[in-house]
Scaffold this motif. Structure first.
Motif, PDB file in Angstrom:
ATOM      1  N   LYS A  26       0.831  -1.204   0.000  1.00 30.83           N
ATOM      2  CA  LYS A  26       0.000   0.000   0.000  1.00 30.83           C
ATOM      3  C   LYS A  26       0.866   1.255   0.000  1.00 30.83           C
ATOM      4  CE  LYS A  26      -4.461  -0.225   1.847  1.00 30.83           C
ATOM      5  NZ  LYS A  26      -5.370  -0.006   2.965  1.00 30.83           N
ATOM      6  N   ALA A  27       1.932   1.223   0.813  1.00 32.00           N
ATOM      7  CA  ALA A  27       2.824   2.381   0.879  1.00 32.00           C
ATOM      8  C   ALA A  27       3.553   2.584  -0.440  1.00 32.00           C
ATOM      9  CB  ALA A  27       3.829   2.198   2.014  1.00 32.00           C
ATOM     10  N   ALA A  28       3.908   1.494  -1.089  1.00 31.76           N
ATOM     11  CA  ALA A  28       4.657   1.583  -2.342  1.00 31.76           C
ATOM     12  C   ALA A  28       3.815   2.143  -3.481  1.00 31.76           C
ATOM     13  CB  ALA A  28       5.199   0.213  -2.716  1.00 31.76           C
ATOM     14  N   GLU A  29       2.506   1.989  -3.402  1.00 33.07           N
ATOM     15  CA  GLU A  29       1.644   2.487  -4.475  1.00 33.07           C
ATOM     16  C   GLU A  29       1.777   3.994  -4.656  1.00 33.07           C
ATOM     17  OE1 GLU A  29      -2.240   1.085  -3.388  1.00 33.07           O
ATOM     18  OE2 GLU A  29      -1.807  -0.960  -4.054  1.00 33.07           O
ATOM     19  N   ASN A  30       2.062   4.698  -3.567  1.00 36.11           N
ATOM     20  CA  ASN A  30       2.164   6.159  -3.629  1.00 36.11           C
ATOM     21  C   ASN A  30       3.596   6.651  -3.422  1.00 36.11           C
ATOM     22  OD1 ASN A  30      -0.652   6.427  -3.934  1.00 36.11           O
ATOM     23  ND2 ASN A  30      -0.911   6.163  -1.740  1.00 36.11           N
ATOM     24  N   ALA A  31       4.563   5.777  -3.550  1.00 38.89           N
ATOM     25  CA  ALA A  31       5.943   6.131  -3.243  1.00 38.89           C
ATOM     26  C   ALA A  31       6.766   6.340  -4.505  1.00 38.89           C
ATOM     27  CB  ALA A  31       6.577   5.027  -2.405  1.00 38.89           C
ATOM     28  N   SER A  32       7.862   7.026  -4.320  1.00 39.11           N
ATOM     29  CA  SER A  32       8.805   7.223  -5.424  1.00 39.11           C
ATOM     30  C   SER A  32       9.605   5.946  -5.624  1.00 39.11           C
ATOM     31  CB  SER A  32       9.741   8.385  -5.095  1.00 39.11           C
ATOM     32  OG  SER A  32      10.602   8.009  -4.041  1.00 39.11           O
ATOM     33  N   GLU A  33      10.376   5.900  -6.706  1.00 36.68           N
ATOM     34  CA  GLU A  33      11.183   4.714  -7.004  1.00 36.68           C
ATOM     35  C   GLU A  33      12.208   4.459  -5.902  1.00 36.68           C
ATOM     36  OE1 GLU A  33      14.314   3.263 -10.376  1.00 36.68           O
ATOM     37  OE2 GLU A  33      12.550   4.388 -11.047  1.00 36.68           O
ATOM     38  N   GLU A  34      12.824   5.512  -5.392  1.00 39.72           N
ATOM     39  CA  GLU A  34      13.814   5.375  -4.320  1.00 39.72           C
ATOM     40  C   GLU A  34      13.162   4.802  -3.061  1.00 39.72           C
ATOM     41  OE1 GLU A  34      16.106   8.578  -1.710  1.00 39.72           O
ATOM     42  OE2 GLU A  34      16.707   8.633  -3.816  1.00 39.72           O
ATOM     43  N   THR A  35      11.992   5.277  -2.746  1.00 41.87           N
ATOM     44  CA  THR A  35      11.263   4.781  -1.578  1.00 41.87           C
ATOM     45  C   THR A  35      10.853   3.327  -1.785  1.00 41.87           C
ATOM     46  OG1 THR A  35      10.418   7.017  -1.185  1.00 41.87           O
ATOM     47  CG2 THR A  35       9.315   5.221  -0.045  1.00 41.87           C
ATOM     48  N   GLU A  36      10.442   2.995  -2.998  1.00 39.07           N
ATOM     49  CA  GLU A  36      10.064   1.610  -3.296  1.00 39.07           C
ATOM     50  C   GLU A  36      11.245   0.669  -3.091  1.00 39.07           C
ATOM     51  OE1 GLU A  36       8.238   1.190  -7.127  1.00 39.07           O
ATOM     52  OE2 GLU A  36       6.694   2.665  -6.677  1.00 39.07           O
TER      53      GLU A  36
END
Length: 102
Positions: A26-36
């Motif tokens: 869920k968090a990755a759906e709205n995250a940047s590539e670096e955050t992913e």
């Protein structure tokens, strides 16, 4: 007894990992590539830690079960009394919970 405890711990770890994976997804759906990437690394680390925990739990659970069995053999009357007391306490808690929900 140790096998069932080990299975319970393994199931709890699996359930926790599923919850973590779901939250991370869920968090990755709205995250940047670096955050992913950071989330993926964290998920991998959590999975490895869970595997280690499950591996460590098995011998500890076995040792605990053996120790409990030895105590029961050495003190059968006290063990029976403790089991009856625990069962009475559990029944009391369940009865109280049922009264509250009714």
């Amino acid at each position: 007894m140790s096998k069932s405890l080990t299975k319970k711990i393994a199931n709890d770890v699996e359930d926790t990992l599923e919850d973590v994976a779901h939250a991370l997804k869920k968090a990755a759906e709205n995250a940047s590539e670096e955050t992913e990437d950071a989330i993926a690394k964290a998920a991998k680390t959590v999975a490895l830690a869970a595997e280690r925990l499950a591996a460590e739990a098995k011998p500890r659970a076995k040792a605990l079960a053996e120790r409990a069995a030895n105590e029961v053999r050495e003190h059968p009357i006290a063990s029976a009394a403790a089991a009856i007391t625990a069962a009475a306490a559990l029944i009391s808690l369940l009865a109280r919970a049922n009264r509250k929900s009714a």
